[in-house]
Motif scaffolding. Structure first.
Motif: not given
Length: 446
Positions: A248-249, A384-390, A395-399
């Motif tokens: 998704v990222g 899995m939490a690492g994947g969510i943080l990723e 997303w934040a980096g793109c923005a």
């Protein structure tokens, strides 16, 4: 993998895995090169626009089967054939159910997702055709990954390699036949890949059940008990979701890149193929660590796990240096391979990405090793939490970066995501180590 010098058994196991991964990437490269040269740049960009969506579903399948194989590897470490047989049966039944549900869901949502990602209209038809056929062939991917994962869980990393070689050669031949002979375009290329994967899966299955009786479970094991299903889903589902969240990222990144036009997408697509090729050593080491940690966890050799992680990271450092050198020194000519007529703009768009990620490959390699090691010992929530943080970091980096540096800023979001995920995984590993988890004398109390 419970005996011998850790780095030696890890390396010995990972070499066939690496060769298999390289062959798998080679037929992905063959798809892209044949499409780019025989069909055109826009069809190539269409395939690239669908790549993140493909990873969203195929990554889920890969993570699910990987989680199931962790359970099998732990039972192989215990040396209990009956438990291994139960695990194999549960994996097969759960994968069959997943294949049906996932295929229906992914095909139904394919077009809306392409629209959500702002796919440029000139490449939209190619992306739609490619992703639909890829999704319809999802069962073949699950089938092969399941059989290959079960074999690796038993310590056999060579057999999947042999069948991948057959599949890769078959894929290239079918690509040419479908595109040049039948004028099938991107749809023909996608169909060639699905057929190749199915042939490889069937052949791998036939060999596996003949060579390893425990992978030919009795009928009574096919009635999977809730307890057994939960044991596999407890690890498999978080691993699958972790892959999908990462996808998704990448889809978010792809959506930002789509705003810069088809040429940028084409350059990123070609560069992504190069990235997938040069990072296969990282993937091979990570896959080896899943099995290594799983088997040693089952055997109760926890101190050996910690030693193996350290030595594997040292092996990864060598791989990082080699991969980064290839990106920087050979990136431009590699990107040019995907075009019949080399367009300097497309090459430069892709090369910028390759240079940026080469600087941060050490983050990616270490993250993959740490994540797979934690998954191998049965950890599911933190990876899995690492994947969510990723996901949120990308997303934040793109923005944040796109407004400053354009498409290059979008590229920078990828190493940012790697670094944040690695930070979380490292904290978890050090917390476990601090509590004596990797001390053989403490295992009865953790």
């Amino acid at each position: 993998m419970t005996e011998g010098t850790p780095w030696k058994v890890i390396l010995r196991f990972s070499i066939p895995v690496l060769m298999g991964n390289l062959f798998q990437q080679l037929y992905n490269l063959a798809d892209a090169m044949i499409i780019g040269r025989l069909v055109g740049v826009y069809p190539l960009a269409g395939v690239g626009a669908a790549a993140a969506m493909s990873f969203l579903v195929l990554g889920f399948a890969t993570g699910l089967t990987g989680g199931f194989s962790v359970v099998t590897a732990q039972r192989a470490g215990q040396g209990d054939p009956e438990k291994i047989e139960e695990s194999a049966a549960a994996s097969m039944v759960l994968c069959a159910v997943t294949a049906v549900l996932l295929t229906v869901l992914s095909v139904a949502t394919a077009v809306p997702l392409l629209r959500f990602m702002n796919t440029p209209k000139e490449i939209f038809p190619y992306a739609r055709t490619y992703i639909r056929i890829t999704y319809l062939g999802l069962g073949a991917v699950l089938y092969y990954n399941l059989m290959a994962g079960l074999l690796r869980a038993l310590g056999d990393s060579r057999t999947p390699l042999y069948f991948l070689i057959i599949s890769s050669v078959l894929n290239v031949v079918l690509d040419v036949i479908m595109i040049r002979g039948f004028h099938g375009g991107v749809g023909g290329a996608a169909l060639a890949t699905v057929i190749s994967q199915l042939v490889s899966a069937v052949a791998c299955h036939l060999y596996a059940v003949k060579r390893y009786p425990v992978l030919r479970p009795e009928k009574r094991y096919l009635k999977v008990e809730c307890r057994e299903a939960f044991a596999h889903l407890r690890i498999g589902v978080p691993m699958a979701l972790q892959f999908s969240v990462t996808a998704v990222g990448i889809m978010i990144l792809q959506a930002y890149l789509n705003e810069y036009g088809a040429l940028v997408v084409a350059g990123y697509t070609a560069a992504g193929k190069v990235e997938n090729l040069v990072t296969q050593p990282f993937n091979a080491l990570a896959m080896a660590m899943e099995v290594y940690c799983g088997q040693n966890m089952g055997a109760g050799k926890r101190e050996r796990i910690r030693c193996g992680i350290r030595q594997c990271i040292a092996l990864g450092t060598v791989c990082v240096i080699l991969s980064s050198t290839v990106n920087v020194c050979l990136g431009r000519p590699f990107i040019g391979l995907f075009m019949e007529t080399c367009d300097p703009k497309i090459v430069e768009y892709g090369y910028v990405y390759l240079v940026i990620i080469a600087v941060f490959f050490w983050l990616l390699c270490t993250m993959q090793i740490m994540r797979s090691s934690l998954q191998g010992i049965g950890e599911a929530a933190v990876p899995m939490a690492g994947g969510i943080l990723e996901l949120f970091s990308r997303w934040a980096g793109c923005a944040a970066f796109s407004g400053i540096s354009g498409y290059a800023g979008v590229y920078l979001s990828t190493p940012l995501a790697w670094g944040m995920a690695l930070l979380l995984l490292t904290i978890r590993y050090r917390w476990l180590a601090g509590r004596g988890f990797f001390d053989d004398r403490q295992q009865g109390r953790t």
